[in-house]
Design a protein around this motif. Structure first.
Motif, short mmCIF file in Angstrom:
data_model
loop_
_atom_site.label_atom_id
_atom_site.label_comp_id
_atom_site.label_asym_id
_atom_site.label_seq_id
_atom_site.Cartn_x
_atom_site.Cartn_y
_atom_site.Cartn_z
N GLY A 1 0.82 -1.22 0.00
CA GLY A 1 0.00 0.00 0.00
C GLY A 1 0.84 1.26 0.00
O GLY A 1 0.31 2.38 0.00
N LEU A 2 2.16 1.12 0.00
CA LEU A 2 3.03 2.31 0.03
C LEU A 2 3.11 2.95 -1.35
O LEU A 2 3.13 2.26 -2.38
CB LEU A 2 4.45 1.94 0.49
N ASN A 3 3.20 4.27 -1.34
CA ASN A 3 3.40 5.04 -2.57
C ASN A 3 4.92 5.22 -2.71
O ASN A 3 5.54 5.93 -1.93
CB ASN A 3 2.67 6.38 -2.41
N ILE A 4 5.49 4.53 -3.72
CA ILE A 4 6.96 4.40 -3.78
C ILE A 4 7.53 5.11 -5.01
O ILE A 4 6.99 4.98 -6.12
CB ILE A 4 7.35 2.90 -3.86
N ALA A 5 8.66 5.82 -4.82
CA ALA A 5 9.40 6.37 -5.97
C ALA A 5 10.78 5.71 -6.02
O ALA A 5 11.42 5.53 -4.98
CB ALA A 5 9.57 7.88 -5.82
N VAL A 6 11.20 5.33 -7.22
CA VAL A 6 12.56 4.80 -7.41
C VAL A 6 13.31 5.82 -8.27
O VAL A 6 12.85 6.18 -9.35
CB VAL A 6 12.55 3.42 -8.12
N ILE A 7 14.46 6.27 -7.76
CA ILE A 7 15.22 7.29 -8.49
C ILE A 7 16.49 6.65 -9.05
O ILE A 7 17.23 5.97 -8.32
CB ILE A 7 15.60 8.47 -7.56
N GLU A 8 16.73 6.84 -10.34
CA GLU A 8 17.85 6.17 -11.00
C GLU A 8 18.52 7.11 -12.00
O GLU A 8 17.87 7.80 -12.76
CB GLU A 8 17.31 4.90 -11.69
N LYS A 9 19.87 7.06 -11.97
CA LYS A 9 20.69 7.88 -12.89
C LYS A 9 20.50 7.47 -14.35
O LYS A 9 20.51 8.29 -15.24
CB LYS A 9 22.18 7.61 -12.59
N GLN A 10 20.36 6.14 -14.56
CA GLN A 10 20.29 5.65 -15.94
C GLN A 10 18.91 5.88 -16.54
O GLN A 10 17.94 6.13 -15.81
CB GLN A 10 20.58 4.16 -15.98
N SER A 11 18.82 5.71 -17.86
CA SER A 11 17.53 5.92 -18.52
C SER A 11 16.66 4.67 -18.41
O SER A 11 17.17 3.55 -18.27
CB SER A 11 17.76 6.23 -20.00
N ARG A 12 15.35 4.88 -18.50
CA ARG A 12 14.38 3.78 -18.50
C ARG A 12 14.71 2.78 -19.62
O ARG A 12 14.63 1.57 -19.44
CB ARG A 12 12.98 4.38 -18.69
N GLN A 13 15.12 3.34 -20.77
CA GLN A 13 15.42 2.50 -21.93
C GLN A 13 16.57 1.52 -21.62
O GLN A 13 16.50 0.34 -21.96
CB GLN A 13 15.81 3.43 -23.06
N LEU A 14 17.59 2.02 -20.94
CA LEU A 14 18.74 1.18 -20.58
C LEU A 14 18.35 0.13 -19.54
O LEU A 14 18.84 -1.00 -19.54
CB LEU A 14 19.86 2.07 -20.04
#
Ligand SMILES: Cc1cc2nc3c(=O)[nH]c(=O)nc-3n(C[C@H](O)[C@H](O)[C@H](O)COP(=O)(O)OP(=O)(O)OC[C@H]3O[C@@H](n4cnc5c(N)ncnc54)[C@H](O)[C@@H]3O)c2cc1C
Length: 407
Positions: free
Chosen positions: A25-38
């Motif tokens: 039920g948690l509202n989660i954000a994942v932060i990443e340097k790389q692109s979604r495509q990679l």
């Protein structure tokens, strides 16, 4: 922007942790340097991961295992440890009790692709890609994650999975035990004339170690570790000389060898954080423990650690308690350290014993191999570590309730 939880790093640990919390039920954000495509289509990196039975179970539970083509999963049925040119080997076989293998080898890029596919199917997470975290801070009311753009993100808790060199770990004042081995792992794939019969070889030569891990067909994953000042020479070797060198180091066990694809270097640094949490902040994956690859435990520990933390946090939520409370995080730390500390220090001792050419070390090495081969309990302990299917979970509530002080 406000979230319940921010995960820094979309490597295997960060993404599988988000998957483990899908029903929280948690509202989660994942932060990443790389692109979604990679992340969605990771390139081949030469790394092949030996997975334990527990990792297979966790990946099955998360819906990740089923996303990998069975033809790309190679069972390891036997493992042989070879000491220099000695004909003596320490051998481990799959027990004859309906167990299918000692472990399983899968290429890292395929695992990462499968984890991302599963993660991408979740509705409760937001991926903030192409974005670097530059600062983290926490107080009694919550956490702030500052992006490289200067934009702040607010949440109740941070989980860092931002590599063994974790910048957020340092910013939060968590010290670590780091060991620069002064060595580099060089990895590649090689085709060979003879079948590997699903056997993994770990050859400890005098100045180098060579691991040969069985892939599908007559293909093996090769991991050479050498002093970093020799790495360039190995990387620059002509293909025919490289092929002959590996063939010789294996004493022709697999017949003629032929490199396929590129060679990739990985400088080896081991890191163990001295604690896995502080106020509203926890470490998972390599950010908690970055292992030397010789015992093939880094990814496996990352997977089991994130499962322990997700389990503790989900239990707290289901009981109406704060998921970021120090008691919850201390329970995770206590359980995870139970496996990480002995494995980290044990692996570092194995590395120094098997890369030291002094006479006492050579004799001790021979004694260790013989002792391990002839003492069934020693073999049993090593095999169980690979084949255990369940997490070791402690029930120490009374003790832990007093263990809530945060440094
Ligand atoms: C040669 C080799 C062989 C190996 N073989 C095995 C094996 O057989 N078995 C095994 O169990 N393990 C093995 N390992 C270990 C395994 O590969 C690692 O343990 C695992 O990949 C670590 O995953 P992670 O998610 O913790 O970290 P990573 O994969 O390092 O991911 C961290 C992510 O965080 C992101 N990030 C970092 N800082 C920031 C920031 N400030 N802002 C935003 N994003 C950030 C990075 O871009 C990255 O995507 C091997 C390792 C090597 C080098």
């Amino acid at each position: 922007m406000n979230y319940d939880l921010v995960i820094i790093g979309a490597g295997p640990a960060g993404l599988s942790f988000a998957c483990s919390l899908r029903n929280s039920g948690l509202n989660i954000a994942v932060i990443e340097k790389q692109s979604r495509q990679l992340l969605a289509d990771p390139p081949i990196d030469g790394r092949d991961i030996a997975l334990t039975h527990l990792s297979r179970k966790l990946m099955q539970q998360q819906g990740i295992w089923g996303r990998i083509d069975p033809g790309e999963i190679s069972p390891i049925q036997r493992a042989e440890v070879i000491d220099g040119d000695s004909p003596y080997t320490l051998a481990f076989d799959t027990p004859s009790d309906n167990t299918d293998a000692l472990g399983f080898l899968i290429s890292n890029f395929r695992i990462r692709k499968a984890i991302f596919e599963e993660f991408d199917s979740l509705e409760t997470v937001t991926l903030i890609d192409n974005t670097e975290v530059s600062r983290v801070s926490t107080d009694d009311r919550g956490v702030t994650v500052t992006l490289a753009s200067g934009d702040p993100i607010k949440a109740s808790m941070i989980v860092a999975a931002d590599t063994r060199f974790s910048a957020s770990r340092r910013q939060m004042g968590i010290s670590s035990d780091a060991h620069d081995f002064g060595r580099t792992a060089i990895v590649c794939w090689m085709e060979h004339q003879q079948s590997h019969h699903q056997t993994a070889f770990e050859c400890f030569h005098y100045e180098r170690t060579l691991a040969v891990l069985p892939m599908s067909g007559n293909l093996s994953s090769i991991v050479i570790t050498a002093a970093t000042d020799q790495a360039e020479t190995i990387l620059d070797m002509k293909q025919t000389s490289f092929n002959q060198d590996i063939e010789k180091r294996l004493n022709g066990r697999l017949g003629t060898m032929k490199q396929k694809g590129k060679r990739y270097p990985y400088p080896l640094v081991g890191v163990h954080a001295n604690r896995f949490f502080t106020r509203r902040f926890a470490l998972i994956g390599d950010a908690a423990v970055g292992m030397h690859p010789v015992t093939a435990h880094g990814f496996n520990l990352g997977l089991s650690g994130q499962d322990l933390l997700a389990d503790e946090m989900s239990t707290a939520i289901s009981q109406g308690r704060d998921f970021w409370h120090p008691t919850v995080l201390a329970r995770y730390q206590q359980q995870h350290m139970l496996s990480t500390r002995p494995l980290y220090h044990g692996t570092n001792s194995i590395v120094s014993l098997f890369t030291n050419d002094s006479l006492p070390a050579t004799l001790l090495r021979k004694a260790v191999l013989r002792l391990s081969n002839n003492l069934p309990p020693v073999k049993w302990v090593i095999t169980q570590k690979l084949m255990a299917k369940n997490q070791v979970k402690l029930k120490l509530p009374a003790l832990l309730d007093r263990y809530t002080r945060v440094a």
